[in-house]
Design an enzyme around this catalytic site. Structure first.
Site, PDB file in Angstrom:
ATOM      1  N   GLY A 144       0.800  -1.215   0.000  1.00  9.28           N
ATOM      2  CA  GLY A 144       0.000   0.000   0.000  1.00  9.28           C
ATOM      3  C   GLY A 144       0.835   1.269   0.000  1.00  9.28           C
ATOM      4  O   GLY A 144       0.734   2.099   0.924  1.00  9.28           O
TER       5      GLY A 144
ATOM      6  N   GLY B 171       0.533   3.911  -1.630  1.00  9.42           N
ATOM      7  CA  GLY B 171      -0.266   5.129  -1.647  1.00  9.42           C
ATOM      8  C   GLY B 171      -0.616   5.608  -0.250  1.00  9.42           C
ATOM      9  O   GLY B 171      -0.929   6.784  -0.045  1.00  9.42           O
ATOM     10  N   ASP B 172      -0.579   4.710   0.724  1.00 11.45           N
ATOM     11  CA  ASP B 172      -0.737   5.050   2.136  1.00 11.45           C
ATOM     12  C   ASP B 172       0.611   5.209   2.823  1.00 11.45           C
ATOM     13  O   ASP B 172       0.848   6.173   3.545  1.00 11.45           O
ATOM     14  CB  ASP B 172      -1.512   3.945   2.861  1.00 11.45           C
ATOM     15  CG  ASP B 172      -2.997   3.953   2.571  1.00 11.45           C
ATOM     16  OD1 ASP B 172      -3.607   5.029   2.641  1.00 11.45           O
ATOM     17  OD2 ASP B 172      -3.547   2.881   2.273  1.00 11.45           O
ATOM     18  N   ILE B 173       1.480   4.223   2.634  1.00 12.01           N
ATOM     19  CA  ILE B 173       2.680   4.115   3.450  1.00 12.01           C
ATOM     20  C   ILE B 173       3.702   5.201   3.144  1.00 12.01           C
ATOM     21  O   ILE B 173       4.335   5.754   4.060  1.00 12.01           O
ATOM     22  CB  ILE B 173       3.288   2.706   3.303  1.00 12.01           C
ATOM     23  CG1 ILE B 173       2.380   1.698   4.008  1.00 12.01           C
ATOM     24  CG2 ILE B 173       4.705   2.644   3.852  1.00 12.01           C
ATOM     25  CD1 ILE B 173       2.780   0.248   3.795  1.00 12.01           C
TER      26      ILE B 173
END
Length: 407
Positions: A177, A179-181
């Protein structure tokens, strides 16, 4: 855990309102380095507690692996932030905090009456951080401000998917992820920069990271490529648009990666594979020459790798040419590097008879190592202790719990 040494952020108080992945990962980074992270949850708990996988013998289901991984080292206080009493308790927790972190949509905290300006009026040195899909109007009003976003949205819009995949017609999501991390990691850096400033000046500030912006920053290569060439980069499979050879290659028993960003690595490689004449072949002298003849270059490396096992390739290239096998999770568990670096941490999982394994911190410090010291908390596990610290008596806490202001 036995032998745990406090991290460099010991003494920092973080009030954490985040959910899902981006926000919790950010505050996890702070907790791993010793910050006192107080996770504020709804009365029924963070919804991500219900995300699996779960251990087969865990019938309690206090939380699954998703929650365990990024909420280790934190404390949990469950508050009803829609109630006036719950908001008042939150204000008291934030009044002496160094940091508040949230990842709600823009305006949510303001509508509750506990947004940045309101909290900063009582605590001027407060660093207040927000991670949202498209940022906060305080630092730049995006036309997308009100849109919700998750990892896959940020990957798509920020450019990661547009350069990932087997060919130009098949953009693909990156597995982890990112796009989050990655935005979460940038937020943790921004928070610590703001804390440094606050300690020097006594002035806190609002820290804002948009997930879209974070992925765009991660994909910095496409920005300069478009500027220099006027062409939008597209997915190119498992090779590199600037370096050659630099990508994945077939082995007898899987896939390997080989990278030759410097010409000296190429000369070393062709000597090892028994093709020393290629070191002086004008088609392959420099990286730019090899890139211009990328099909032939890749074929040369593939011809050698496909006839050897990953272990044989490792033995041949070890210490001479950048190389690595494409590992599965099982391979990672068995890798001596991972063992030597302590990258797999065992923690208790309530409801399961045996410990579970989660990824440890990759940040290593000699004097204040930090690390994984505690499993993720149960919902409201630390509510009584935190409220007692604010001066509330046991009868008062029991009354609040009975009325579901706290849990």
């Amino acid at each position: 855990m036995a032998g745990f040494v406090k991290g460099a952020l010991a003494g920092l108080k973080v009030v954490d309102l985040t959910q899902m992945l981006a926000g919790p990962y950010c505050t996890m980074l702070l907790a791993d380095q010793g910050a006192d992270v107080i996770k504020i949850e709804p009365i029924d708990g963070d919804p991500t507690r219900q995300f699996g996988p779960f251990r087969a013998d865990d019938e309690a289901h206090h939380f699954g692996a998703y929650f365990q991984s990024t909420n280790r080292n934190k404390k949990s206080v469950a508050l009803d932030l829609k109630s006036e009493e719950g908001k008042a308790l939150f204000r008291r927790l934030a009044a002496d905090a160094d940091i508040v972190v949230e990842n709600f949509r823009a305006g949510v905290m303001d509508r509750l009456g506990i947004g940045y300006e309101s909290l900063a009026a009582e605590n001027p040195r407060l660093v207040y951080a927000a991670i949202r899909g498209f940022g906060d109007p305080r630092t730049g009003a995006s036309p997308y401000t009100d849109r919700p976003a998750f990892d896959v949205v940020a990957q798509a819009m920020g450019g990661a998917m547009g350069i990932t995949g087997p060919d130009s017609a098949t953009p693909m999501k990156i597995g982890p992820g990112v796009g989050d991390i990655f935005p979460a990691t940038l937020a943790a850096f921004g928070i610590m920069a703001a804390v440094h400033h606050a300690r020097q000046s006594g002035q806190g500030q609002f820290v804002d990271v948009a997930m879209y912006d974070g992925v765009l920053a991660m994909c910095e290569r496409i920005v300069y490529q478009y500027s220099y060439t006027g062409k939008s980069p597209v997915p190119e499979g498992n090779q590199h648009p600037i370096l050659c050879p630099f990508g994945t290659f077939p082995a007898k028993d899987g896939q390997v990666t080989v990278g030759c960003p410097r010409d000296s690595f190429w000369r070393e490689l062709v000597a090892i594979i028994g093709r020393p004449e290629l070191a002086t072949d004008p088609r392959f002298l420099t990286n730019n020459d090899r890139l211009a003849h990328s099909t032939e270059t890749v074929a040369i490396v593939e011809e050698w790798t496909r006839n050897h096992t990953k272990a044989e390739i490792s033995t041949a290239l070890d210490g001479k040419v950048p190389f690595g096998p494409v590992n599965t999770a099982a391979d990672i568990y068995a890798d001596p590097h991972v063992l030597a670096r302590g990258m797999l941490a065992e923690v208790e999982h309530p409801g399961s008879a045996t410990p579970v394994t989660i990824a440890s911190t990759p940040i290593r410090m000699t004097a204040t190592p930090g690390g994984v010291a505690r499993r993720a908390p149960l919902t409201g596990e630390d509510t009584d202790a935190m409220l007692s610290g604010l001066g509330l008596g046991s009868a008062e806490i029991a009354d609040l719990r009975a009325r579901k202001v706290v849990a």
